[in-house]
Write an enzyme that holds these catalytic residues in place. Structure first.
Site, PDB file in Angstrom:
ATOM      1  CE  LYS A 166      -2.186  -1.812   3.329  1.00 17.95           C
ATOM      2  NZ  LYS A 166      -3.397  -2.029   4.644  1.00 17.95           N
ATOM      3  CG  ASP A 202      -6.668  -4.220   8.047  1.00 22.31           C
ATOM      4  OD1 ASP A 202      -6.064  -5.183   7.873  1.00 22.31           O
ATOM      5  OD2 ASP A 202      -6.798  -3.379   7.270  1.00 22.31           O
TER       6      ASP A 202
END
Length: 439
Positions: A166, A202
């Site tokens: 990311k 997450d």
């Protein structure tokens, strides 16, 4: 599963769009290959070579409703970093509840791509600011850290960063214990103390957060900047961790699927350009077909091809289409809702549908591995940034029902997301530690 052909589209446009429409047989083939990699990821002898790592998380249990206390939660998974104060306890009517306060901070580009010390010093600075804002700097709180990158856990509070994703490239972090880097930064700063008790992905944290809403939730999936899924697996099949009793949450890290060449005949010319021009060429190939970080760029490349072949906009490309990375994913949803221009509207819809179709396969595989309840009912949680939840649900259900007719999915949308989940996991860890001390 495939959008109806539009008779008013030029054949050349229809041909380009058809490349994104995956047939049922193709999806089944991708699904079969992913299943093989998931199975390899769980096994000691093949884990290292598998493209789907199936990482143990050392999260053995879910909250029971008896956990209490104040906890700090950190959430790092993209360009924004969140700090949360989470209060877990009972209200006046003795109902177990969780209350949160949070502050969002933007991660500077130099912290994302500089050194690990720069990044974690900035995180410590944000924590210090948050503690000052809430006048709790004098308290040493248990801290749960949601860290949304591939990590090989060695315990609930120790995990080695395998590789950045990311857009993060901070040097000196890969191969090191992330909790240790955070503790060192807090120590360097020296103006507060924290007890880092848990670090989780997450996806895991969001699953636990939704478990607070529905106690049957045992599968988590995130499709946003990145994509991933987790689920509760029987310990006897998690060969990387000793013990056969009970269950453990497994972090699939399925965004890396394709690293062994499993996707070569399914990747289009646009997918290859997106990969080659990314910060991590050759990595996270499945994620680059699906996630919000790359969808806008995929659509831009196709639109640019249509323009260059004089099939759209009279062959005149705007600066937006000419500039790499300028076409944001949010434009995809905006164009899709515009019924005036048929070609680009159908393009956005078709690219999204491919994303949904491919994203559903991991859930089909989890169901086929028979890790959910004996009733074959799967409570599925989703944090979604790509498209509206309702739209995603309908499309997702359709694909899953076609590929695994026995699989039923209940969507639960996380209100507080991964921060609350990290705090709840910390609460469980603290309670378990207290029980061990009293034995």
């Amino acid at each position: 599963m495939r959008p109806a052909l539009n008779p008013f589209l030029p054949p050349q446009v229809e041909q380009i769009l058809s490349e994104f429409r995956l047939k049922k047989e193709q999806l089944k083939e991708v699904m079969k290959r992913m299943m093989r990699e998931m199975d390899r990821g769980l096994r000691v002898e093949t884990h290292q070579e598998s493209s789907v790592k199936m990482l143990p998380t050392y999260v053995y249990s879910t909250p029971e409703g008896s956990e209490v206390g104040d906890f700090l939660a950190l959430d790092l998974g993209g360009t924004n970093f969140r700090v949360m104060l989470v209060k877990v306890g009972e209200d006046e009517e003795r109902v177990w509840k969780v209350e949160t306060k949070h502050q969002m901070y933007s991660i500077p580009e130099d912290a994302m791509t500089g050194t690990a010390e720069m990044l974690f010093d900035y995180i410590a600075e944000c924590i210090s600011d948050f503690l000052d804002r809430h006048h709790i700097k004098h308290r040493k709180l248990p801290l749960g850290f949601t860290f949304s990158f591939p990590v090989r856990h060695e315990d609930i509070d120790k995990g080695i960063l395998l590789n950045w994703t990311k857009g993060f490239k901070a040097s000196g972090a890969e191969g090191n214990n992330v909790v240790g880097l955070l503790r060192d930064a807090i120590k360097r700063r020296g103006d507060f103390e924290m007890d880092v008790v848990a670090m989780v992905n997450d996806t895991v944290a969001t699953m636990i957060s939704c478990y607070y809403e529905d106690r049957s939730c045992e599968v988590g999936m995130i499709v946003g900047t990145g994509c991933n899924a987790c689920y509760m697996e029987e310990m006897r099949t998690v060969e990387l961790v000793e013990g056969e009793e009970g269950r453990m949450c497994v972090n699939t890290e399925w965004g890396a699927f394709g690293a062994n060449g499993e996707l070569e005949e399914f990747r289009l010319e646009y997918d290859r350009v997106v990969d080659e021009t990314s910060l991590n060429p050759g990595q996270q190939l499945y994620e680059k077909l699906i996630s919000g970080k790359y969808m806008g760029e995929l659509v831009r490349l196709v639109l640019l091809k249509l323009v260059n072949e004089e099939l759209l906009f009279n062959g005149e490309a705007s600066d937006l289409l000419k500039t790499r990375g300028s076409f944001e994913t949010r434009y995809v949803s905006q164009i899709e809702s515009n019924t005036v221009c048929v070609s680009d509207c159908l393009l956005c819809e078709t690219v999204k549908l491919r994303s949904v179709s491919l994203g559903s396969l991991v859930i089909c595989n989890i169901q086929m591995m028979q890790v959910i309840s004996s009733e074959n009912v799967m409570d599925f949680i989703l944090t979604l940034m790509l498209i509206s939840l309702h739209s995603f649900q309908d499309r997702f259900h359709k694909v899953v029902r076609e590929l695994t007719p026995h699989c039923d999915i209940t969507f639960i949308q996380s209100e507080e997301g991964s921060g609350r989940g990290a705090a709840l996991i910390s609460a469980v860890a603290c309670k378990m530690a207290a029980c061990i001390l009293t034995q």
